[in-house]
Design a protein around this motif. Structure first.
Motif, PDB file in Angstrom:
ATOM      1  N   LEU A 109     -12.300 -10.435  -7.360  1.00  0.00           N
ATOM      2  CA  LEU A 109     -11.545 -10.182  -6.139  1.00  0.00           C
ATOM      3  C   LEU A 109     -12.273  -9.080  -5.384  1.00  0.00           C
ATOM      4  O   LEU A 109     -12.637  -8.055  -5.964  1.00  0.00           O
ATOM      5  CB  LEU A 109     -10.121  -9.744  -6.475  1.00  0.00           C
ATOM      6  CG  LEU A 109      -9.193  -9.521  -5.290  1.00  0.00           C
ATOM      7  CD1 LEU A 109      -7.777  -9.926  -5.658  1.00  0.00           C
ATOM      8  CD2 LEU A 109      -9.220  -8.079  -4.833  1.00  0.00           C
ATOM      9  N   ILE A 110     -12.508  -9.302  -4.100  1.00  0.00           N
ATOM     10  CA  ILE A 110     -13.099  -8.284  -3.252  1.00  0.00           C
ATOM     11  C   ILE A 110     -12.109  -7.996  -2.133  1.00  0.00           C
ATOM     12  O   ILE A 110     -11.765  -8.885  -1.351  1.00  0.00           O
ATOM     13  CB  ILE A 110     -14.461  -8.721  -2.687  1.00  0.00           C
ATOM     14  CG1 ILE A 110     -15.437  -8.981  -3.843  1.00  0.00           C
ATOM     15  CG2 ILE A 110     -15.001  -7.656  -1.730  1.00  0.00           C
ATOM     16  CD1 ILE A 110     -16.769  -9.537  -3.428  1.00  0.00           C
ATOM     17  N   ALA A 111     -11.616  -6.765  -2.109  1.00  0.00           N
ATOM     18  CA  ALA A 111     -10.671  -6.330  -1.075  1.00  0.00           C
ATOM     19  C   ALA A 111     -11.404  -5.393  -0.129  1.00  0.00           C
ATOM     20  O   ALA A 111     -12.075  -4.455  -0.572  1.00  0.00           O
ATOM     21  CB  ALA A 111      -9.484  -5.626  -1.713  1.00  0.00           C
ATOM     22  N   ASP A 112     -11.285  -5.667   1.142  1.00  0.00           N
ATOM     23  CA  ASP A 112     -11.958  -4.873   2.178  1.00  0.00           C
ATOM     24  C   ASP A 112     -10.870  -4.229   3.032  1.00  0.00           C
ATOM     25  O   ASP A 112     -10.113  -4.925   3.706  1.00  0.00           O
ATOM     26  CB  ASP A 112     -12.849  -5.794   3.010  1.00  0.00           C
ATOM     27  CG  ASP A 112     -13.786  -5.047   3.934  1.00  0.00           C
ATOM     28  OD1 ASP A 112     -13.518  -3.867   4.241  1.00  0.00           O
ATOM     29  OD2 ASP A 112     -14.783  -5.650   4.358  1.00  0.00           O
TER      30      ASP A 112
ATOM     31  N   GLN B 209      -6.375   3.698   8.306  1.00  0.00           N
ATOM     32  CA  GLN B 209      -6.069   4.501   9.481  1.00  0.00           C
ATOM     33  C   GLN B 209      -6.720   5.872   9.297  1.00  0.00           C
ATOM     34  O   GLN B 209      -6.650   6.473   8.224  1.00  0.00           O
ATOM     35  CB  GLN B 209      -4.561   4.652   9.646  1.00  0.00           C
ATOM     36  CG  GLN B 209      -3.835   3.354   9.906  1.00  0.00           C
ATOM     37  CD  GLN B 209      -2.323   3.528   9.881  1.00  0.00           C
ATOM     38  OE1 GLN B 209      -1.798   4.629   9.973  1.00  0.00           O
ATOM     39  NE2 GLN B 209      -1.621   2.414   9.758  1.00  0.00           N
ATOM     40  N   GLU B 210      -7.354   6.371  10.332  1.00  0.00           N
ATOM     41  CA  GLU B 210      -8.182   7.583  10.249  1.00  0.00           C
ATOM     42  C   GLU B 210      -7.463   8.778   9.622  1.00  0.00           C
ATOM     43  O   GLU B 210      -8.039   9.511   8.822  1.00  0.00           O
ATOM     44  CB  GLU B 210      -8.700   7.957  11.634  1.00  0.00           C
ATOM     45  CG  GLU B 210      -9.712   9.069  11.609  1.00  0.00           C
ATOM     46  CD  GLU B 210     -10.319   9.336  12.972  1.00  0.00           C
ATOM     47  OE1 GLU B 210     -10.868  10.431  13.144  1.00  0.00           O
ATOM     48  OE2 GLU B 210     -10.239   8.470  13.858  1.00  0.00           O
TER      49      GLU B 210
ATOM     50  N   VAL C 225      -0.155   1.983   0.017  1.00  0.00           N
ATOM     51  CA  VAL C 225      -1.482   1.812   0.610  1.00  0.00           C
ATOM     52  C   VAL C 225      -1.454   0.876   1.810  1.00  0.00           C
ATOM     53  O   VAL C 225      -1.918   1.230   2.901  1.00  0.00           O
ATOM     54  CB  VAL C 225      -2.513   1.329  -0.437  1.00  0.00           C
ATOM     55  CG1 VAL C 225      -3.825   0.942   0.225  1.00  0.00           C
ATOM     56  CG2 VAL C 225      -2.733   2.415  -1.489  1.00  0.00           C
ATOM     57  N   ILE C 226      -0.935  -0.322   1.639  1.00  0.00           N
ATOM     58  CA  ILE C 226      -1.000  -1.327   2.709  1.00  0.00           C
ATOM     59  C   ILE C 226      -0.409  -0.827   4.027  1.00  0.00           C
ATOM     60  O   ILE C 226      -1.004  -1.060   5.086  1.00  0.00           O
ATOM     61  CB  ILE C 226      -0.391  -2.662   2.247  1.00  0.00           C
ATOM     62  CG1 ILE C 226      -1.331  -3.285   1.202  1.00  0.00           C
ATOM     63  CG2 ILE C 226      -0.177  -3.613   3.421  1.00  0.00           C
ATOM     64  CD1 ILE C 226      -0.843  -4.573   0.585  1.00  0.00           C
TER      65      ILE C 226
ATOM     66  N   GLU D 174      -5.379  -0.282   8.698  1.00  0.00           N
ATOM     67  CA  GLU D 174      -5.522  -0.985   9.979  1.00  0.00           C
ATOM     68  C   GLU D 174      -5.733  -2.474   9.730  1.00  0.00           C
ATOM     69  O   GLU D 174      -5.271  -3.308  10.496  1.00  0.00           O
ATOM     70  CB  GLU D 174      -6.700  -0.407  10.762  1.00  0.00           C
ATOM     71  CG  GLU D 174      -6.470   0.987  11.261  1.00  0.00           C
ATOM     72  CD  GLU D 174      -7.675   1.541  12.002  1.00  0.00           C
ATOM     73  OE1 GLU D 174      -8.664   0.820  12.219  1.00  0.00           O
ATOM     74  OE2 GLU D 174      -7.615   2.724  12.379  1.00  0.00           O
ATOM     75  N   SER D 175      -6.476  -2.782   8.658  1.00  0.00           N
ATOM     76  CA  SER D 175      -6.715  -4.182   8.308  1.00  0.00           C
ATOM     77  C   SER D 175      -7.011  -4.283   6.818  1.00  0.00           C
ATOM     78  O   SER D 175      -7.385  -3.299   6.172  1.00  0.00           O
ATOM     79  CB  SER D 175      -7.880  -4.757   9.116  1.00  0.00           C
ATOM     80  OG  SER D 175      -9.086  -4.096   8.781  1.00  0.00           O
TER      81      SER D 175
END
Length: 101
Positions: free
Chosen positions: A10-13, A17-18, A85-86, A90-91
């Motif tokens: 699994l690769i999560a990208d 948020q800054e 976290v989610i 931002e994405s």
């Protein structure tokens, strides 16, 4: 997911948020520490972009689909990733792969 013979990757990208980069990084450190203790988790690596500190890529390897599902159902995943976290991202893009070697 369908039944696969190889390990599940699994690769999560994440784009964070800054104002929340440090907080999310701390949360991901906690998740990493829990994840590597799971018997079906073979690798859990959190990588931060050198060019964009708000971009995090998580590379996870699981023995099989059942191990990945156990990870996703864990209390710490539910409480930290889904609830903490989610909302600070931002994405988020998640991709699944199966190892062929």
């Amino acid at each position: 997911m369908t039944h696969q013979k190889g390990n599940v990757i699994l690769i999560a990208d994440y784009q964070i948020q800054e104002d929340h980069i440090a907080l999310v990084s701390d949360f991901l450190k906690q998740v990493s520490e829990f994840s590597v203790q799971e018997p079906g988790c073979l690798q859990y690596t959190v990588c931060q972009s050198a060019e964009d500190p708000g971009r995090i890529v998580i590379y996870e390897t699981y023995r099989d689909e059942a191990a990945l599902e156990q990870h996703r159902q864990s209390q710490y995943f539910q409480e930290i990733i889904l609830l903490k976290v989610i909302p600070l991202l931002e994405s988020r893009t998640v991709s699944l792969f199966t190892s062929t070697t």
